[in-house]
Design an enzyme around this catalytic site. Sequence first.
Site, PDB file in Angstrom:
ATOM      1  N   LYS A 168      40.462  31.713   7.595  1.00 33.62           N
ATOM      2  CA  LYS A 168      39.001  31.725   7.702  1.00 33.62           C
ATOM      3  C   LYS A 168      38.611  33.170   7.415  1.00 33.62           C
ATOM      4  O   LYS A 168      38.999  34.071   8.167  1.00 33.62           O
ATOM      5  CB  LYS A 168      38.575  31.300   9.109  1.00 33.62           C
ATOM      6  CG  LYS A 168      37.075  31.408   9.376  1.00 33.62           C
ATOM      7  CD  LYS A 168      36.737  30.915  10.797  1.00 33.62           C
ATOM      8  CE  LYS A 168      35.272  31.075  11.131  1.00 33.62           C
ATOM      9  NZ  LYS A 168      34.971  30.674  12.516  1.00 33.62           N
ATOM     10  N   TRP A 169      37.876  33.385   6.332  1.00 29.90           N
ATOM     11  CA  TRP A 169      37.555  34.733   5.844  1.00 29.90           C
ATOM     12  C   TRP A 169      36.105  35.016   6.215  1.00 29.90           C
ATOM     13  O   TRP A 169      35.191  34.451   5.621  1.00 29.90           O
ATOM     14  CB  TRP A 169      37.767  34.757   4.331  1.00 29.90           C
ATOM     15  CG  TRP A 169      37.493  36.040   3.614  1.00 29.90           C
ATOM     16  CD1 TRP A 169      36.322  36.744   3.572  1.00 29.90           C
ATOM     17  CD2 TRP A 169      38.412  36.762   2.772  1.00 29.90           C
ATOM     18  NE1 TRP A 169      36.451  37.845   2.770  1.00 29.90           N
ATOM     19  CE2 TRP A 169      37.725  37.884   2.262  1.00 29.90           C
ATOM     20  CE3 TRP A 169      39.747  36.568   2.388  1.00 29.90           C
ATOM     21  CZ2 TRP A 169      38.333  38.795   1.386  1.00 29.90           C
ATOM     22  CZ3 TRP A 169      40.337  37.483   1.517  1.00 29.90           C
ATOM     23  CH2 TRP A 169      39.635  38.578   1.035  1.00 29.90           C
ATOM     24  N   ASP A 170      35.919  35.883   7.191  1.00 29.66           N
ATOM     25  CA  ASP A 170      34.583  36.136   7.725  1.00 29.66           C
ATOM     26  C   ASP A 170      33.999  37.410   7.107  1.00 29.66           C
ATOM     27  O   ASP A 170      34.723  38.225   6.496  1.00 29.66           O
ATOM     28  CB  ASP A 170      34.697  36.285   9.253  1.00 29.66           C
ATOM     29  CG  ASP A 170      33.419  35.899   9.978  1.00 29.66           C
ATOM     30  OD1 ASP A 170      32.361  35.816   9.341  1.00 29.66           O
ATOM     31  OD2 ASP A 170      33.487  35.705  11.212  1.00 29.66           O
ATOM     32  N   TRP A 222      19.899  33.871  10.722  1.00 32.04           N
ATOM     33  CA  TRP A 222      21.166  33.538  11.354  1.00 32.04           C
ATOM     34  C   TRP A 222      20.923  32.359  12.314  1.00 32.04           C
ATOM     35  O   TRP A 222      19.958  32.373  13.076  1.00 32.04           O
ATOM     36  CB  TRP A 222      21.701  34.752  12.138  1.00 32.04           C
ATOM     37  CG  TRP A 222      22.917  34.388  12.927  1.00 32.04           C
ATOM     38  CD1 TRP A 222      24.195  34.270  12.463  1.00 32.04           C
ATOM     39  CD2 TRP A 222      22.953  34.055  14.326  1.00 32.04           C
ATOM     40  NE1 TRP A 222      25.030  33.874  13.476  1.00 32.04           N
ATOM     41  CE2 TRP A 222      24.293  33.739  14.636  1.00 32.04           C
ATOM     42  CE3 TRP A 222      21.994  33.983  15.341  1.00 32.04           C
ATOM     43  CZ2 TRP A 222      24.706  33.368  15.912  1.00 32.04           C
ATOM     44  CZ3 TRP A 222      22.401  33.607  16.617  1.00 32.04           C
ATOM     45  CH2 TRP A 222      23.746  33.317  16.890  1.00 32.04           C
ATOM     46  N   CYS A 240      33.276  32.241   5.248  1.00 28.39           N
ATOM     47  CA  CYS A 240      32.396  32.311   6.414  1.00 28.39           C
ATOM     48  C   CYS A 240      31.709  33.668   6.379  1.00 28.39           C
ATOM     49  O   CYS A 240      32.303  34.653   5.960  1.00 28.39           O
ATOM     50  CB  CYS A 240      33.253  32.174   7.674  1.00 28.39           C
ATOM     51  SG  CYS A 240      32.354  32.481   9.193  1.00 28.39           S
ATOM     52  N   ASP A 264      40.902  32.209  15.820  1.00 31.85           N
ATOM     53  CA  ASP A 264      39.739  32.971  15.359  1.00 31.85           C
ATOM     54  C   ASP A 264      39.874  34.437  15.746  1.00 31.85           C
ATOM     55  O   ASP A 264      40.971  34.947  16.025  1.00 31.85           O
ATOM     56  CB  ASP A 264      38.457  32.318  15.922  1.00 31.85           C
ATOM     57  CG  ASP A 264      37.266  32.442  14.989  1.00 31.85           C
ATOM     58  OD1 ASP A 264      36.719  33.551  14.901  1.00 31.85           O
ATOM     59  OD2 ASP A 264      36.885  31.444  14.346  1.00 31.85           O
ATOM     60  N   ASP A 265      38.770  35.110  15.794  1.00 34.21           N
ATOM     61  CA  ASP A 265      38.665  36.553  16.047  1.00 34.21           C
ATOM     62  C   ASP A 265      39.370  36.957  17.356  1.00 34.21           C
ATOM     63  O   ASP A 265      39.453  36.163  18.288  1.00 34.21           O
ATOM     64  CB  ASP A 265      37.166  36.866  16.169  1.00 34.21           C
ATOM     65  CG  ASP A 265      36.860  38.332  16.014  1.00 34.21           C
ATOM     66  OD1 ASP A 265      37.802  39.139  15.984  1.00 34.21           O
ATOM     67  OD2 ASP A 265      35.663  38.670  15.923  1.00 34.21           O
ATOM     68  N   ASN A 282      30.679  39.758   8.447  1.00 35.11           N
ATOM     69  CA  ASN A 282      29.532  39.740   9.359  1.00 35.11           C
ATOM     70  C   ASN A 282      28.448  40.769   9.100  1.00 35.11           C
ATOM     71  O   ASN A 282      27.379  40.675   9.692  1.00 35.11           O
ATOM     72  CB  ASN A 282      30.021  39.860  10.801  1.00 35.11           C
ATOM     73  CG  ASN A 282      30.580  38.538  11.298  1.00 35.11           C
ATOM     74  OD1 ASN A 282      29.833  37.608  11.557  1.00 35.11           O
ATOM     75  ND2 ASN A 282      31.894  38.437  11.374  1.00 35.11           N
ATOM     76  N   ASP A 312      26.436  29.277  12.244  1.00 35.68           N
ATOM     77  CA  ASP A 312      27.015  29.359  13.594  1.00 35.68           C
ATOM     78  C   ASP A 312      26.319  28.391  14.532  1.00 35.68           C
ATOM     79  O   ASP A 312      26.783  28.169  15.650  1.00 35.68           O
ATOM     80  CB  ASP A 312      26.880  30.786  14.145  1.00 35.68           C
ATOM     81  CG  ASP A 312      27.995  31.687  13.634  1.00 35.68           C
ATOM     82  OD1 ASP A 312      28.994  31.165  13.117  1.00 35.68           O
ATOM     83  OD2 ASP A 312      27.854  32.923  13.747  1.00 35.68           O
TER      84      ASP A 312
END
Length: 714
Positions: free
Chosen positions: A460-462, A179, A509, A346-347, A464, A531
């Site tokens: 924006k398709w994240d 990362w 993403c 964003d988030d 994690n 990132d």
Amino acid sequence: MKSIKKYLVAGCAILASAQLSFANEQIVIQTDSLGMVLTVGDNGRLYQSYFGKRLVNPADYANLTGGTEVYLTNGMEDYFEPALHINHSDGNASTLLKYRNHKVSSIPGGKETVITLSDPVYGDEVRLRYKSYDKENVFVSSTEIINGGNKPVEIEKYASSMLHFDAPEYYLTEYSGEWAAEVKPHTQPLYYGKKEVDTKLGTRANMFVSPFFQLGIGAPAQEDSGDVLVGTLAWTGNFRFCFEVDNRGKLRVISGINPYFSRRSLKKGETFATPDFIYTLSSRGNGEASRNLHDWARRYQVKDGLGDRMTLLNNWEATYFDFNQDKLISLIGEAKELGVDMFLLDDGWFANKYPRHSDTQGLGDWDETADKLPDGIGRLTAEAKKQGVKFGLWIEPEMVNPKSELYEKHKDWVITLPNRDEYYFRNQLVLDLANPKVQDYVFGIVDNLMTKYPDIAFFKWDCNSPITNIWSNYEKQDQQRLYVDYVRGLYNVLDRIAAKYPDLPMMLCSGGGGRTDYEGLRYFTEMWPSDNTDPVERLFIQWGYSQVFPTKVQCAHVTTWNRDASVKFRVNTAMMGKLGFDINLHDLSPEELSYCKQSVKDYNSLKPVILDGDQYRLVSPHSGNHAATAFVSKNRDKCVLFAFDVYPRYDEKLTDVRLKGLDPSAIYRVEEINRFDGSKGEVKTYSGDYLMKVGIPVFSTGKLSSRVYLLTKV
Ligand code: DGJ
């Protein structure tokens, strides 16, 4: 092998019937510069006799006979790693494949050759598909495995492609990291034995290693010289590339889904189709191979590959979770002021029972947090419309926090071991996309938002969390299906989104560059490489991805990472990608802000060259204290050259940079543009020949300094 009976050139449709004798028949698959020759042996099996530069005289192909069996199977005479391993219901794990027929048809930009092989004892069938793209010299291979027998079988290994090489030496370059430290190249010679580049992280599959490689054949490939195979798997999940050198020094390259915990049973008549392996072969090094792939990807693979891309202002690093409606409204105003096309929220905008005030909760509950956004997303899209900017929204639809209403309602939708403690990665779990109900739910997230707020112009398709502690309630009887079915479930959702919202651009993403593959990019217009937006690090990261992916899909945002670097240095690095800003404009001085605004304008005028031109990596950041990259328009009338001084030494000797890809007979006007103070740079003229043979001084001994030059044909 006997003399050639028939010579078949890809281009005319040929269908051979099964009862003829095919011994020594040849299948020639060609592009403008490459040729692959497959030959049927006396024993009816199919061999790769050649893969290399296209031969000028077609009759010469007849001299190419023998070779290694094209798609080697388990349990027969071969001593090394097979492409295919089938377990039959009688316990027999062998497969023998004989040529049956092949067919050639036209596809946009090239041909598709489909070769059918079958096992005379068990009736299993294998269809090898080769798409060949003439101008781009790109091949796309995939395989279909069909259970043609009467009983169920198990497939244990099922490669997309197997390629064979016979050279004195091989050098593999893999791109691995972590990362925020993605795509670090490592080159190693290959000796007897196996080297595998693989992942079993499931969702965030590429977190540690990218799904692509370069293979120097005979010698390590250089930027402009050397024979090199560059390959990548189009699969948003576990992949494996296996490189095995045998006792005779021959190399096999097996590419496909990682067979790890992914054995599948096939019912009678059932077909399993592998993902595509995309590859090109260059005799002029990595640079040409990259440009082949970039051209191919923009034309034939990436969503809206030939279309434009939007510049944007993202609020993530400016606010993190700490915002409210008023703050966002003022940021939309800042996007307008900056001159970018879009504001991206964003988030942190969703969930009410467990509001998303941090990454510990809320994922899964996709309603706006009422006390943050009392008037909902609609208030924001209306504001964006008023300001004349587009509105984009972040989602992470495949995930759930245990602190969420979704988890309380649907624990059965979560991938987690039923009889062990839960394990969380970034405080979250992965939803089981193998389950069609979960697919409906995930599709519904986008569909509901788009229905309620049709002015959302971008997602924006994240993603994690990787898949760990693997267990699916849906796949109860056959857990080994999950890794593959998950990816297929994801594609099912993305197909439905694409069908209903065909023009909706989206960014792929995954906690940085955890998902960077060409199948994902069929649905996404761009991807988030890392990132890490420190511009120095980005010189390396963008260099790494550019080996396979065009600039057009690499999002690059100006942030505050590395405050030692000037705003100009940060902007110039981001201009070598799909430009965005993720910064608080109030942190910029008036001069910096006015430079950023000018840069957005400059970028808009240079975009066609940067995003759609040919990329030439001129000076590698890996090679010293400087880096340079140029983008040349397809008709060679314009070139944008970026030059960076990273940490030069005192009184360092500077070398002129020689351009590439220009028209040698043309005269170019060379001007430094995008200067911080807005002043005009000195204008000089040179011939393309001079610029490519002698070069120009573009580096300095200033630390963290950068320059942009525009070359225009006069
Ligand atoms: C990880 C992404 O890579 C970031 O850009 C940002 O969207 C965060 N997730 C938000 O949680």
